[in-house]
Scaffold this motif. Structure first.
Motif, PDB file in Angstrom:
ATOM      1  N   SER A  20      43.809 104.978 -81.521  1.00 29.46           N
ATOM      2  CA  SER A  20      44.248 104.119 -82.164  1.00 29.46           C
ATOM      3  C   SER A  20      45.072 103.696 -83.597  1.00 29.46           C
ATOM      4  O   SER A  20      44.944 104.548 -84.241  1.00 29.46           O
TER       5      SER A  20
ATOM      6  N   GLN B  55      36.133  99.833 -82.793  1.00 26.96           N
ATOM      7  CA  GLN B  55      35.586  99.393 -81.881  1.00 26.96           C
ATOM      8  C   GLN B  55      34.235  99.988 -81.689  1.00 26.96           C
ATOM      9  O   GLN B  55      33.394  99.269 -81.568  1.00 26.96           O
TER      10      GLN B  55
ATOM     11  N   CYS C 223      39.753 104.995 -78.022  1.00 25.49           N
ATOM     12  CA  CYS C 223      40.201 104.154 -77.604  1.00 25.49           C
ATOM     13  C   CYS C 223      41.900 103.436 -77.601  1.00 25.49           C
ATOM     14  O   CYS C 223      42.232 102.011 -77.553  1.00 25.49           O
TER      15      CYS C 223
ATOM     16  N   ASN D  81      42.598  99.924 -73.043  1.00 21.60           N
ATOM     17  CA  ASN D  81      42.180  98.836 -73.137  1.00 21.60           C
ATOM     18  C   ASN D  81      41.437  97.986 -72.310  1.00 21.60           C
ATOM     19  O   ASN D  81      40.377  99.135 -72.315  1.00 21.60           O
TER      20      ASN D  81
ATOM     21  N   LYS E 178      52.304  95.729 -81.267  1.00 15.75           N
ATOM     22  CA  LYS E 178      51.424  94.966 -81.702  1.00 15.75           C
ATOM     23  C   LYS E 178      51.426  95.519 -82.963  1.00 15.75           C
ATOM     24  O   LYS E 178      51.085  94.301 -83.849  1.00 15.75           O
TER      25      LYS E 178
ATOM     26  N   GLU F 201      43.707  95.152 -83.664  1.00 19.61           N
ATOM     27  CA  GLU F 201      43.011  95.978 -83.384  1.00 19.61           C
ATOM     28  C   GLU F 201      41.389  95.154 -83.593  1.00 19.61           C
ATOM     29  O   GLU F 201      40.288  96.350 -83.690  1.00 19.61           O
TER      30      GLU F 201
ATOM     31  N   VAL G 255      38.804  93.274 -77.923  1.00 14.55           N
ATOM     32  CA  VAL G 255      39.218  93.844 -77.960  1.00 14.55           C
ATOM     33  C   VAL G 255      40.926  92.995 -78.122  1.00 14.55           C
ATOM     34  O   VAL G 255      41.417  93.127 -77.361  1.00 14.55           O
TER      35      VAL G 255
ATOM     36  N   ASP H  75      44.343  92.698 -79.348  1.00 16.20           N
ATOM     37  CA  ASP H  75      45.903  93.665 -80.034  1.00 16.20           C
ATOM     38  C   ASP H  75      46.041  93.312 -81.405  1.00 16.20           C
ATOM     39  O   ASP H  75      45.990  93.793 -82.674  1.00 16.20           O
TER      40      ASP H  75
END
Length: 150
Positions: A2, A39, A67, A70, A84, A101, A108, A110
């Motif tokens: 991430s 997340q 993470c 996707n 992103k 994120e 989730v 972007d």
């Protein structure tokens, strides 16, 4: 993997936007297990990949998740991560309320952005790989939980 993590106070940090001294502080927090993945809220490990470009990112402890996958289980490419971040930076520079994120257990985004007086944020998804029309429809449907489809 991430590009963002959460501090204990809930502040989101983005590794690739930090200078060297800021990153050193994040590495200290990481070593003391005081960063979380956005997340899963599991421990985040700060990592640096050196090559043509220095990439600062976060990952789970081994065996605890990924993470970089996707919502459909695919690994995000370096191009996906780049765009992103670029979209996030451009919207932030324009003064918008923007998060990277961000989402919940079902999805989730972007990039998640609030435009003016709109009640609900807008999810921005970067698509860099081939996908069928049905896959696109399925992905859009996963964002229907309180978000406007754009």
């Amino acid at each position: 993997m991430s590009i963002s993590a959460l501090k204990e106070d809930g502040t989101r940090v983005i590794g690739m936007l930090m200078n060297d001294s800021e990153w050193q502080e994040i590495e200290k927090l990481s070593k003391s297990r005081r960063l979380l993945m956005p997340q899963s809220t599991k421990v985040a490990i700060a990592k640096t990949r050196r090559g043509k470009l220095i990439t600062r990112y976060f990952s789970h402890l081994p065996g605890e998740g990924d993470c970089a996958r996707n919502n459909q289980g695919s690994i995000e490419s370096i191009h996906h991560l780049h765009w992103k971040l670029e979209i996030y930076k451009a919207l932030k520079e324009e003064g918008y309320d923007v998060m990277i994120e961000c989402g919940n257990k079902a999805w989730v985004a972007d990039v998640l952005v609030r435009f003016g007086d709109l009640r609900n944020p807008i999810a921005i998804e970067i698509q860099h790989s081939k996908q069928s029309a049905q896959e696109t429809i399925n992905r859009i449907a996963s964002f229907s939980l309180g978000l406007r489809k754009a």
